[in-house]
Scaffold this motif. Structure first.
Motif, PDB file in Angstrom:
ATOM      1  N   ARG A  83       0.853  -1.183   0.000  1.00 21.67           N
ATOM      2  CA  ARG A  83       0.000   0.000   0.000  1.00 21.67           C
ATOM      3  C   ARG A  83       0.889   1.232   0.000  1.00 21.67           C
ATOM      4  O   ARG A  83       2.095   1.122   0.268  1.00 21.67           O
ATOM      5  CB  ARG A  83      -0.908  -0.008   1.231  1.00 21.67           C
ATOM      6  N   HIS A 164       3.875   0.451  21.462  1.00 19.26           N
ATOM      7  CA  HIS A 164       4.985   1.082  20.726  1.00 19.26           C
ATOM      8  C   HIS A 164       5.879   1.747  21.773  1.00 19.26           C
ATOM      9  O   HIS A 164       5.683   2.923  22.091  1.00 19.26           O
ATOM     10  CB  HIS A 164       4.479   2.172  19.770  1.00 19.26           C
ATOM     11  N   ALA A 220     -10.777   8.718   8.396  1.00 24.42           N
ATOM     12  CA  ALA A 220     -10.301   7.381   8.024  1.00 24.42           C
ATOM     13  C   ALA A 220     -11.260   6.709   7.035  1.00 24.42           C
ATOM     14  O   ALA A 220     -11.030   6.749   5.831  1.00 24.42           O
ATOM     15  CB  ALA A 220     -10.084   6.547   9.273  1.00 24.42           C
ATOM     16  N   ASP A 245     -14.749  13.635   6.600  1.00 28.71           N
ATOM     17  CA  ASP A 245     -14.172  13.628   5.253  1.00 28.71           C
ATOM     18  C   ASP A 245     -14.523  12.349   4.498  1.00 28.71           C
ATOM     19  O   ASP A 245     -14.315  12.262   3.293  1.00 28.71           O
ATOM     20  CB  ASP A 245     -12.642  13.748   5.367  1.00 28.71           C
ATOM     21  N   ARG A 303      -4.608  -9.382   9.600  1.00 30.68           N
ATOM     22  CA  ARG A 303      -4.860  -8.196  10.439  1.00 30.68           C
ATOM     23  C   ARG A 303      -5.797  -7.229   9.737  1.00 30.68           C
ATOM     24  O   ARG A 303      -6.497  -6.442  10.351  1.00 30.68           O
ATOM     25  CB  ARG A 303      -3.523  -7.472  10.628  1.00 30.68           C
TER      26      ARG A 303
HETATM   27  P1  NDP Z   1      -1.229   2.484   9.324  1.00 33.80           P
HETATM   28  O1  NDP Z   1      -1.488   1.055   8.997  1.00 33.80           O
HETATM   29  O2  NDP Z   1       0.150   3.012   9.180  1.00 33.80           O
HETATM   30  O3  NDP Z   1      -1.681   2.758  10.844  1.00 33.80           O
HETATM   31  C1  NDP Z   1      -2.821   2.171  11.384  1.00 33.80           C
HETATM   32  C2  NDP Z   1      -2.855   2.421  12.879  1.00 33.80           C
HETATM   33  O4  NDP Z   1      -4.111   1.943  13.380  1.00 33.80           O
HETATM   34  C3  NDP Z   1      -1.768   1.645  13.652  1.00 33.80           C
HETATM   35  O5  NDP Z   1      -1.239   2.430  14.685  1.00 33.80           O
HETATM   36  C4  NDP Z   1      -2.524   0.447  14.229  1.00 33.80           C
HETATM   37  O6  NDP Z   1      -2.038  -0.045  15.462  1.00 33.80           O
HETATM   38  C5  NDP Z   1      -3.885   1.077  14.484  1.00 33.80           C
HETATM   39  N1  NDP Z   1      -4.916   0.031  14.547  1.00 33.80           N
HETATM   40  C6  NDP Z   1      -5.307  -0.811  13.577  1.00 33.80           C
HETATM   41  N2  NDP Z   1      -6.265  -1.657  14.021  1.00 33.80           N
HETATM   42  C7  NDP Z   1      -6.469  -1.323  15.312  1.00 33.80           C
HETATM   43  C8  NDP Z   1      -7.320  -1.843  16.327  1.00 33.80           C
HETATM   44  N3  NDP Z   1      -8.150  -2.876  16.094  1.00 33.80           N
HETATM   45  N4  NDP Z   1      -7.262  -1.279  17.536  1.00 33.80           N
HETATM   46  C9  NDP Z   1      -6.423  -0.249  17.789  1.00 33.80           C
HETATM   47  N5  NDP Z   1      -5.564   0.290  16.870  1.00 33.80           N
HETATM   48  C10 NDP Z   1      -5.603  -0.257  15.647  1.00 33.80           C
HETATM   49  O7  NDP Z   1      -2.257   3.336   8.461  1.00 33.80           O
HETATM   50  P2  NDP Z   1      -2.098   4.845   7.900  1.00 33.80           P
HETATM   51  O8  NDP Z   1      -1.751   5.704   9.051  1.00 33.80           O
HETATM   52  O9  NDP Z   1      -1.226   4.867   6.715  1.00 33.80           O
HETATM   53  O10 NDP Z   1      -3.591   5.123   7.392  1.00 33.80           O
HETATM   54  C11 NDP Z   1      -4.696   5.058   8.280  1.00 33.80           C
HETATM   55  C12 NDP Z   1      -5.992   5.113   7.513  1.00 33.80           C
HETATM   56  O11 NDP Z   1      -6.254   6.442   7.054  1.00 33.80           O
HETATM   57  C13 NDP Z   1      -6.079   4.287   6.236  1.00 33.80           C
HETATM   58  O12 NDP Z   1      -6.316   2.928   6.507  1.00 33.80           O
HETATM   59  C14 NDP Z   1      -7.229   4.925   5.497  1.00 33.80           C
HETATM   60  O13 NDP Z   1      -8.439   4.300   5.872  1.00 33.80           O
HETATM   61  C15 NDP Z   1      -7.227   6.362   6.020  1.00 33.80           C
HETATM   62  N6  NDP Z   1      -6.877   7.329   4.956  1.00 33.80           N
HETATM   63  C16 NDP Z   1      -7.781   8.302   4.626  1.00 33.80           C
HETATM   64  C17 NDP Z   1      -7.479   9.226   3.664  1.00 33.80           C
HETATM   65  C18 NDP Z   1      -8.420  10.331   3.328  1.00 33.80           C
HETATM   66  O14 NDP Z   1      -8.201  11.062   2.371  1.00 33.80           O
HETATM   67  N7  NDP Z   1      -9.482  10.533   4.077  1.00 33.80           N
HETATM   68  C19 NDP Z   1      -6.195   9.203   2.955  1.00 33.80           C
HETATM   69  C20 NDP Z   1      -5.321   8.167   3.396  1.00 33.80           C
HETATM   70  C21 NDP Z   1      -5.664   7.266   4.357  1.00 33.80           C
HETATM   71  P3  NDP Z   1      -0.591  -0.741  15.566  1.00 33.80           P
HETATM   72  O15 NDP Z   1       0.369   0.418  15.448  1.00 33.80           O
HETATM   73  O16 NDP Z   1      -0.590  -1.352  16.902  1.00 33.80           O
HETATM   74  O17 NDP Z   1      -0.488  -1.695  14.423  1.00 33.80           O
END
Ligand code: NDP
Ligand code: OXD
Length: 305
Positions: A83, A164, A220, A245, A303
């Motif tokens: 991704r 973390h 998100a 958004d 996941r």
């Molecule tokens: P990452 O995968 O880098 O980060 C995801 C974070 O969410 C991690 O810290 C992860 O925890 C946490 N997480 C996932 N599942 C859970 C859970 N069940 N409970 C608690 N924490 C959880 O994603 P990005 O930061 O790159 O992107 C996040 C989201 O933003 C994307 O999936 C997308 O949906 C949205 N997005 C929206 C955009 C927009 O224009 N509106 C543009 C780009 C993205 P851990 O660190 O422990 O793994």
């Protein structure tokens, strides 16, 4: 090496041209039904037919950060999914969230309304320490948003699935900590991936744990939020404002109450746009790494992110 591309029709030709320029040794073409088997697919929300027909893929590249739409498809077994990681999105997301937090903390919307009434009233000073911003997710985007808020001395905390130890903000981990996490936030920012664990997470039970007068920023996915639950909390004034958004259905249907709700700021999935230049560069680098047999960061399908 062959690459097929599936993108929105208005950008497809540009993606093909830019990928071809970045990977001159490859044959890059737009995907069409029946296309010959390729080594790599570069896609956004591809049709199932592409994934069923492309039986020789070495990797699938998702041209967004969130892979929820791709993972809803039946994927060829064993093919790694990559991704976009930042690729210019993180700073945009930080900018969007920061402006929402500043407007909320400084009461700028109320001041704009005052101007329309010709009123000169200085609002009471609000302590920055009281404007705790809680970010759900501390991944690529969540970390950049946290950094931007901290640069303006907003107190920031984040919630994640796993610990973390090196995080630069206080973290709370796991579902059992979520209620306490939310209850201390003046602003709640959602930056989680959409997975079976996170769908519908922003419901009445959780959002009502926010203190009265709080703000929600959902950048998100729309399916994280139970729309009617947020509307009830906005109507009662428990939640003062929401920046939205992303939506369950995009474009948001014209009859949806979010369009006209006085406490909602609504934007058309635009908080962090995919930028073709940095995205193509990131994809080209990853393909080169795979070709050299080097490891690349991939999505964990179990996941869901
Ligand atoms: P990452 O995968 O880098 O980060 C995801 C974070 O969410 C991690 O810290 C992860 O925890 C946490 N997480 C996932 N599942 C859970 C859970 N069940 N409970 C608690 N924490 C959880 O994603 P990005 O930061 O790159 O992107 C996040 C989201 O933003 C994307 O999936 C997308 O949906 C949205 N997005 C929206 C955009 C927009 O224009 N509106 C543009 C780009 C993205 P851990 O660190 O422990 O793994
Ligand atoms: C993304 C998005 O996930 O644009 O990149 O929402």
């Amino acid at each position: 090496m062959d690459i097929v591309v599936h993108e929105s029709s208005d950008e497809l030709a540009a993606w093909v041209a830019d990928l071809q320029a970045a990977l001159p040794q490859a044959r890059v073409r737009a995907w069409a039904p029946g296309a010959a088997a390729a080594d790599y697919a570069v896609v956004w929300a591809p049709p199932q037919q592409l994934l069923d027909e492309q039986t020789r893929l070495r990797a699938i590249f998702n041209t967004g950060a969130g892979v929820d739409r791709l993972l809803q498809r039946r994927l060829p077994p064993g093919v790694p999914v990559l991704r976009l990681r930042d690729a210019g999105m993180a700073v945009q997301m930080a900018e969007y969230v920061l402006q929402a937090v500043i407007r909320h903390h400084r009461g700028l919307d109320a001041l704009t309304a005052q101007q329309a009434q010709g009123q000169w009233v200085q609002p009471p000073v609000r302590e920055r320490a009281d404007c705790v911003v809680g970010i759900l997710g501390h991944g690529v985007l969540g970390q950049r948003v946290a950094q931007a808020l901290q640069a303006l001395d907003y107190p920031v905390r984040a919630w994640t699935r796993s610990p973390h130890p090196q995080a630069a903000v206080p973290l709370m981990v796991g579902r059992e900590a979520l209620g306490d996490f939310v209850s201390g936030c003046a602003v709640l920012v959602n930056l989680l991936p959409l997975t079976p664990d996170t769908e519908g997470l922003l419901d009445h039970a959780l959002l009502s744990r926010l203190p009265r007068g709080a703000m929600l920023v959902n950048v998100a996915r729309g399916a994280h939020l139970v729309d009617e639950d947020l509307l009830a909390l906005l109507d009662s004034g428990h939640i003062a404002r929401a920046w939205l958004d992303v939506f369950r259905q995009e474009p948001l249907p014209a009859a949806h109450r979010f369009w006209r709700h006085p406490s909602v700021h609504l934007t058309p999935h635009t908080s962090a746009r995919t930028l073709r230049g940095p995205s193509v560069a990131q994809i080209a680098q990853a393909i080169a790494a795979i070709e050299r047999g080097e490891p690349v960061p991939t999505v964990d399908p179990t996941r869901g992110y």
